[in-house]
Each structure stands twice: as structure tokens, then as C-alpha cells.
Design a protein around this motif. Structure first.
Motif, short mmCIF file in Angstrom:
data_model
loop_
_atom_site.label_atom_id
_atom_site.label_comp_id
_atom_site.label_asym_id
_atom_site.label_seq_id
_atom_site.Cartn_x
_atom_site.Cartn_y
_atom_site.Cartn_z
N CYS A 178 0.86 -1.18 0.00
CA CYS A 178 0.00 0.00 0.00
C CYS A 178 0.90 1.23 0.00
O CYS A 178 1.73 1.39 0.90
CB CYS A 178 -0.91 0.00 1.23
N VAL A 179 0.75 2.08 -1.01
CA VAL A 179 1.57 3.28 -1.10
C VAL A 179 0.66 4.50 -1.15
O VAL A 179 -0.49 4.43 -1.58
CB VAL A 179 2.49 3.26 -2.34
N VAL A 180 1.20 5.62 -0.71
CA VAL A 180 0.48 6.89 -0.77
C VAL A 180 0.87 7.58 -2.07
O VAL A 180 2.04 7.88 -2.29
CB VAL A 180 0.84 7.78 0.43
N VAL A 181 -0.10 7.83 -2.93
CA VAL A 181 0.20 8.45 -4.22
C VAL A 181 -0.07 9.95 -4.22
O VAL A 181 0.44 10.67 -5.09
CB VAL A 181 -0.59 7.77 -5.36
N ALA A 182 -0.86 10.43 -3.28
CA ALA A 182 -1.12 11.86 -3.15
C ALA A 182 -1.65 12.11 -1.75
O ALA A 182 -2.34 11.27 -1.18
CB ALA A 182 -2.13 12.35 -4.19
N ALA A 183 -1.31 13.27 -1.20
CA ALA A 183 -1.75 13.58 0.17
C ALA A 183 -1.47 15.04 0.46
O ALA A 183 -0.62 15.67 -0.17
CB ALA A 183 -1.02 12.69 1.19
N PRO A 184 -2.18 15.60 1.45
CA PRO A 184 -1.86 16.95 1.89
C PRO A 184 -0.41 17.03 2.38
O PRO A 184 0.18 16.02 2.79
CB PRO A 184 -2.84 17.18 3.05
N THR A 185 0.15 18.21 2.34
CA THR A 185 1.57 18.38 2.68
C THR A 185 1.91 17.84 4.06
O THR A 185 2.93 17.17 4.24
CB THR A 185 1.93 19.87 2.60
N ALA A 186 1.06 18.11 5.05
CA ALA A 186 1.35 17.66 6.41
C ALA A 186 1.42 16.14 6.49
O ALA A 186 2.26 15.58 7.22
CB ALA A 186 0.28 18.19 7.37
N VAL A 187 0.57 15.47 5.73
CA VAL A 187 0.58 14.00 5.72
C VAL A 187 1.84 13.49 5.03
O VAL A 187 2.51 12.58 5.52
CB VAL A 187 -0.68 13.45 5.03
N ARG A 188 2.18 14.08 3.90
CA ARG A 188 3.36 13.63 3.15
C ARG A 188 4.63 13.78 3.97
O ARG A 188 5.56 12.98 3.84
CB ARG A 188 3.49 14.41 1.84
N ARG A 189 4.69 14.80 4.80
CA ARG A 189 5.90 15.04 5.59
C ARG A 189 5.99 14.12 6.80
O ARG A 189 7.07 13.98 7.39
CB ARG A 189 5.92 16.50 6.06
N THR A 190 4.86 13.50 7.16
CA THR A 190 4.83 12.72 8.41
C THR A 190 4.86 11.22 8.18
O THR A 190 5.55 10.49 8.90
CB THR A 190 3.56 13.09 9.22
N VAL A 191 4.12 10.74 7.18
CA VAL A 191 3.94 9.29 7.05
C VAL A 191 4.99 8.68 6.13
O VAL A 191 5.65 9.37 5.35
CB VAL A 191 2.53 8.96 6.50
N ASP A 192 5.13 7.37 6.24
CA ASP A 192 5.97 6.60 5.32
C ASP A 192 5.14 6.37 4.05
O ASP A 192 4.17 5.61 4.06
CB ASP A 192 6.35 5.27 5.97
N LEU A 193 5.51 7.02 2.97
CA LEU A 193 4.71 6.97 1.75
C LEU A 193 4.77 5.61 1.07
O LEU A 193 3.82 5.22 0.37
CB LEU A 193 5.16 8.04 0.76
N TRP A 194 5.87 4.88 1.24
CA TRP A 194 6.10 3.68 0.44
C TRP A 194 5.92 2.37 1.20
O TRP A 194 5.64 1.35 0.59
CB TRP A 194 7.51 3.72 -0.16
N GLY A 195 6.13 2.38 2.49
CA GLY A 195 6.09 1.13 3.23
C GLY A 195 7.37 0.34 3.05
O GLY A 195 8.37 0.84 2.53
N GLU A 196 7.33 -0.91 3.48
CA GLU A 196 8.53 -1.75 3.41
C GLU A 196 8.90 -2.04 1.96
O GLU A 196 8.05 -2.41 1.14
CB GLU A 196 8.29 -3.06 4.15
N LEU A 197 10.19 -1.89 1.64
CA LEU A 197 10.68 -2.11 0.28
C LEU A 197 11.84 -3.10 0.31
O LEU A 197 13.00 -2.72 0.50
CB LEU A 197 11.15 -0.78 -0.34
N PRO A 198 11.56 -4.38 0.11
CA PRO A 198 12.63 -5.38 0.13
C PRO A 198 13.72 -5.11 -0.91
O PRO A 198 14.88 -5.47 -0.71
CB PRO A 198 11.90 -6.69 -0.17
#
Length: 225
Positions: A178-198
Motif C-alpha cells: 500500500c503506497v500513498v500516491v497523493a496527500a496533503p503536505t502535512a501528511v506527506r511530511r509525516t507518514v511513510d509513503l512507500w512502506g517496506e521495500l525489500p
């Protein structure tokens, strides 16, 4: 309103029918309260929307649309076979629905992309609903297990982060992500957009080789590359 498990069963029936679909697309809207009174189908707010809750008096149930391609006679024969398999209320149409090819999120929402094997898509949607505490709009390819979902842009970044953690914990055991493809600035700066990347070490090595001076989209690739 269809449940994710019911959608799962429908998709399995479509794929097992032998009709060779070109696409199997899903739209699960957020249930809305029924209006207190029926609205005529000629009303401007619902014209060309015979399935609108205000017209039918029933909650929106979502849609599963199967695209068949080929010659007219061949498509007609396969469509008849498929409707016989699915039964009522399956119907044959000649035009794509309004939501076809459109994302379920609006500007300002937190937009998620979920990819998971087809047989586990319902588990991913259930996990997202449970983590969010309510149904969220989901739309995409049920035939490939790749869908988009929308979280309200007003959710605090910490709440979005907790939802992502819960969903990813379910997906990781199912070879999904599950990845974040768009989000408000505050969310983008706080959350892990990509998750685990082996594959992150290999990506980092390739980036260092191809872009040793870190000039190409610095920080915009997975893992902050």
C-alpha cells in the motif's frame, strides 16, 4: 451495499467463466444515508442516474463492470454466458459507467494505491475499513488486484500513519503493498509513503550508479532516494 467478500466471489465467478474479460473493474462508494423521500428520475440532480439511492430508495451497492472485447457476435455470446453465470441483477451495457477510468479521490484527499493478489483483495479492503473505522471509497481493477482508495484529507497525519501501518501489516503476509500516491503536505511530511521495500538496497545501488551526484528527482523515489 456489497461486502468485499461478495465482490471477491463475483470476481472469481467472472474469471472462472471462460469469457476472457479484457478488464474487471470495481467501484465501491461510501454508503450514504437514504433521503427521506424519493426524488423523481427526471429531477436534474439524478437525471441519467437511475441507480441513485434517491430514485431507487436503496443504498448504493457499488458496481462490478466486466469489459469484453472482440467481434459483435462473439461479444454478444460471451456476454450472455456471463450474465447467466452471475444471474440477477447482472445486465449487459454498451457504454462505460461514469466512474470508469476515474480515481475515487478528490483534490486534498489522501490517495492510496493497494496492490495484492486477486484472492486477497477482499482482505485488504476489510483491513482498510477496519483501520479507518468506516468504509472508504475503493475503485480499480478487481481483475488484477490493483485498486485506489481515498482517505479524507482532514484526517490528522498521525491517524493516517496508524491506518497505513495496520493495512500494511495485513498486506505484507499476502505479498501486497500500500503506497500513498497523493496527500496533503502535512501528511506527506509525516507518514511513510512507500512502506517496506525489500528491493530498496538494489534500488539504492542502481540510483548511486546512474545518478552519482543525486541530481535526478532527489528524495522523490521510493525510500527517499
Amino acid at each position: 451495499m456489497w461486502t468485499p467478500l461478495e465482490v471477491h466471489d463475483l470476481v472469481r465467478a467472472v474469471l472462472a467463466s471462460g469469457v476472457g474479460p479484457a478488464a474487471v473493474e470495481l467501484d465501491l462508494p461510501v454508503p450514504v444515508p437514504l433521503p427521506r423521500r424519493r426524488i423523481p428520475a427526471t429531477h436534474p440532480s439524478v437525471i441519467n442516474r437511475p441507480d441513485h439511492p434517491a430514485v431507487t430508495g436503496r443504498p448504493a451497492a457499488g458496481s462490478l463492470v466486466v469489459l469484453l472485447e472482440g467481434g459483435p457476435a462473439d461479444v454478444t455470446e460471451r456476454a450472455e454466458r456471463l450474465t447467466a453465470v452471475l444471474g440477477a441483477p447482472a445486465m449487459v451495457g454498451h457504454h462505460a459507467p461514469e466512474w470508469w477510468g476515474r480515481y475515487p479521490f478528490a483534490p486534498g484527499d489522501t490517495a492510496l494505491r493497494i496492490e495484492v493478489p486477486i484472492n486477497d483483495l477482499h482482505a485488504a479492503v476489510y483491513a482498510l475499513r477496519d483501520a479507518a473505522g468506516a468504509p472508504v471509497p475503493v475503485r480499480g481493477s478487481a481483475g488484477t488486484g490493483a485498486v485506489h482508495a481515498a482517505l479524507p484529507g482532514a484526517l490528522p497525519p498521525e491517524r493516517v500513519a496508524s491506518i497505513l501501518t495496520a493495512v500494511r501489516s495485513v498486506l505484507i503476509a499476502r505479498q501486497g503493498r500500500c503506497v500513498v500516491v497523493a496527500a496533503p503536505t502535512a501528511v506527506r511530511r509525516t507518514v511513510d509513503l512507500w512502506g517496506e521495500l525489500p528491493a530498496l538496497p538494489r534500488l539504492r545501488s542502481a540510483k548511486a550508479h546512474l545518478d552519482p551526484h543525486h541530481r535526478l528527482a532527489p528524495g522523490r523515489l521510493p525510500g527517499g532516494l
